[in-house]
Design a protein around this motif. Sequence first.
Motif, PDB file in Angstrom:
ATOM      1  N   ASP A  46       0.840  -1.209   0.000  1.00 23.63           N
ATOM      2  CA  ASP A  46       0.000   0.000   0.000  1.00 23.63           C
ATOM      3  C   ASP A  46       0.872   1.254   0.000  1.00 23.63           C
ATOM      4  O   ASP A  46       0.555   2.245  -0.651  1.00 23.63           O
ATOM      5  CB  ASP A  46      -0.908   0.011   1.248  1.00 23.63           C
ATOM      6  CG  ASP A  46      -1.976  -1.062   1.141  1.00 23.63           C
ATOM      7  OD1 ASP A  46      -2.291  -1.462   0.001  1.00 23.63           O
ATOM      8  OD2 ASP A  46      -2.462  -1.509   2.192  1.00 23.63           O
ATOM      9  N   PHE A  47       1.995   1.184   0.756  1.00 26.55           N
ATOM     10  CA  PHE A  47       2.884   2.345   0.837  1.00 26.55           C
ATOM     11  C   PHE A  47       3.460   2.677  -0.544  1.00 26.55           C
ATOM     12  O   PHE A  47       3.422   3.834  -0.990  1.00 26.55           O
ATOM     13  CB  PHE A  47       4.027   2.074   1.830  1.00 26.55           C
ATOM     14  CG  PHE A  47       5.039   3.178   1.872  1.00 26.55           C
ATOM     15  CD1 PHE A  47       4.835   4.304   2.658  1.00 26.55           C
ATOM     16  CD2 PHE A  47       6.193   3.124   1.084  1.00 26.55           C
ATOM     17  CE1 PHE A  47       5.763   5.346   2.670  1.00 26.55           C
ATOM     18  CE2 PHE A  47       7.111   4.161   1.083  1.00 26.55           C
ATOM     19  CZ  PHE A  47       6.894   5.268   1.879  1.00 26.55           C
ATOM     20  N   LEU A  48       3.962   1.658  -1.239  1.00 27.79           N
ATOM     21  CA  LEU A  48       4.557   1.920  -2.562  1.00 27.79           C
ATOM     22  C   LEU A  48       3.492   2.354  -3.570  1.00 27.79           C
ATOM     23  O   LEU A  48       3.727   3.256  -4.376  1.00 27.79           O
ATOM     24  CB  LEU A  48       5.304   0.690  -3.067  1.00 27.79           C
ATOM     25  CG  LEU A  48       6.575   0.322  -2.287  1.00 27.79           C
ATOM     26  CD1 LEU A  48       7.208  -0.947  -2.847  1.00 27.79           C
ATOM     27  CD2 LEU A  48       7.603   1.457  -2.308  1.00 27.79           C
ATOM     28  N   ARG A  49       2.319   1.743  -3.491  1.00 25.57           N
ATOM     29  CA  ARG A  49       1.258   2.113  -4.443  1.00 25.57           C
ATOM     30  C   ARG A  49       0.869   3.570  -4.248  1.00 25.57           C
ATOM     31  O   ARG A  49       0.605   4.297  -5.204  1.00 25.57           O
ATOM     32  CB  ARG A  49       0.046   1.211  -4.294  1.00 25.57           C
ATOM     33  CG  ARG A  49      -0.982   1.501  -5.398  1.00 25.57           C
ATOM     34  CD  ARG A  49      -2.135   0.532  -5.461  1.00 25.57           C
ATOM     35  NE  ARG A  49      -1.731  -0.845  -5.498  1.00 25.57           N
ATOM     36  CZ  ARG A  49      -1.934  -1.701  -4.494  1.00 25.57           C
ATOM     37  NH1 ARG A  49      -2.537  -1.306  -3.402  1.00 25.57           N
ATOM     38  NH2 ARG A  49      -1.547  -2.942  -4.584  1.00 25.57           N
ATOM     39  N   LYS A  50       0.879   4.014  -2.981  1.00 26.97           N
ATOM     40  CA  LYS A  50       0.468   5.392  -2.709  1.00 26.97           C
ATOM     41  C   LYS A  50       1.562   6.402  -3.111  1.00 26.97           C
ATOM     42  O   LYS A  50       1.268   7.433  -3.721  1.00 26.97           O
ATOM     43  CB  LYS A  50       0.173   5.513  -1.208  1.00 26.97           C
ATOM     44  CG  LYS A  50      -0.277   6.878  -0.777  1.00 26.97           C
ATOM     45  CD  LYS A  50      -1.009   6.839   0.542  1.00 26.97           C
ATOM     46  CE  LYS A  50      -1.548   8.226   0.858  1.00 26.97           C
ATOM     47  NZ  LYS A  50      -0.995   8.780   2.052  1.00 26.97           N
ATOM     48  N   HIS A  51       2.809   6.085  -2.771  1.00 31.59           N
ATOM     49  CA  HIS A  51       3.864   7.082  -2.957  1.00 31.59           C
ATOM     50  C   HIS A  51       4.753   6.876  -4.196  1.00 31.59           C
ATOM     51  O   HIS A  51       5.360   7.825  -4.681  1.00 31.59           O
ATOM     52  CB  HIS A  51       4.742   7.133  -1.692  1.00 31.59           C
ATOM     53  CG  HIS A  51       3.968   7.546  -0.473  1.00 31.59           C
ATOM     54  ND1 HIS A  51       3.466   8.823  -0.320  1.00 31.59           N
ATOM     55  CD2 HIS A  51       3.604   6.853   0.622  1.00 31.59           C
ATOM     56  CE1 HIS A  51       2.820   8.892   0.831  1.00 31.59           C
ATOM     57  NE2 HIS A  51       2.878   7.723   1.421  1.00 31.59           N
TER      58      HIS A  51
END
Length: 287
Positions: A46-51
Amino acid sequence: MRQKLFEPEYVLDVRCIAGLNGIRPQTGIGVEIGALTTLNSIERSDFLRKHYPVLTEAAATVASPVLRNMGTIGGNICLDTRCLWYNQSLTWRKACGYCIKKDGDLCHVAPGGTKCWAAFSGDTPPALLCLDAEVEIAGPSGTRRLPLHEFYTGIGDNYRKLEPNELLTRVFLPASSADYRGIYRKLRVRGSIDYPLAGVAVVLKRFDGHVSDARLALTAVNPAPVLVKGVTQLLNGKIMDEVLAEAVGELAAKTAKPLTTSALTPEYRREMIRVFTKRALLAAASN
Ligand SMILES: Cc1cc2nc3c(=O)[nH]c(=O)nc-3n(C[C@H](O)[C@H](O)[C@H](O)COP(=O)(O)OP(=O)(O)OC[C@H]3O[C@@H](n4cnc5c(N)ncnc54)[C@H](O)[C@@H]3O)c2cc1C
């Protein structure tokens, strides 16, 4: 190994090395990704998808789900270059007199030349180049860290700066590359599994509708993944439209140097770089 391209005395399983697996955000600095992190974990982060969405998009297109469950980001960065004349059985290659990359001294793709043109065909490296990624390499004398764009040589049969006794241990993405819109587009024969035959990664930031920064990188059309020069200068301060996206597409097509390393023609692959670049830029700039 089955094609007798490699006949190693030993095969080392690195998956159990502690500390080299996982995605660790570092406040104000960026994120550290262990080299043994699977492509599936990257795709689902989720972190990589968001940022850093361009990376999750690119990771999600590698091979098939089964391979992404096993394949790692380190392995994808270090992936061997590919060519129609190289990725063949021993019998096939022997019948053709071998090639520069393995056991021979001629290049079937560029006869008369001395350079190997096998194409780098990993999906995540162009995304990582757009994100200004750095890699950490560990060897007997310690660790070194270098920008990913310095890791590749651009020579098909000696494509990466990695000694036999070195291991790629970590990938770093800076905070300054976070929160760009990101798009990855890929040409392949079978949508469910194949390597890219042309690939385009784009990251773009806008302020008040105008482009404030943009980067573009290509894969599978050169012996290394490459950042396209001049994109930022061409786009900065402008509002994205079809004409502008087409101009960058021309620039990308000129940077691509596909040769007959695959079953699809170089002309088609170059054209798809132009088309994908235009589409990716327009998608990245859409609301
Ligand atoms: C059928 C098929 C389809 C595929 N399709 C795609 C595709 O569409 N896109 C794509 O990008 N790839 C594709 N691949 C290649 C592969 O699945 C991925 O690149 C995957 O990321 C490889 O990771 P791995 O950990 O299995 O690396 P390996 O295959 O084990 O390693 C690749 C190379 O890197 C070296 N290496 C691995 N890890 C490290 C490390 N940490 N430090 C130093 N050297 C290292 C290995 O020694 C080897 O030379 C495909 C493979 C197959 C079999």
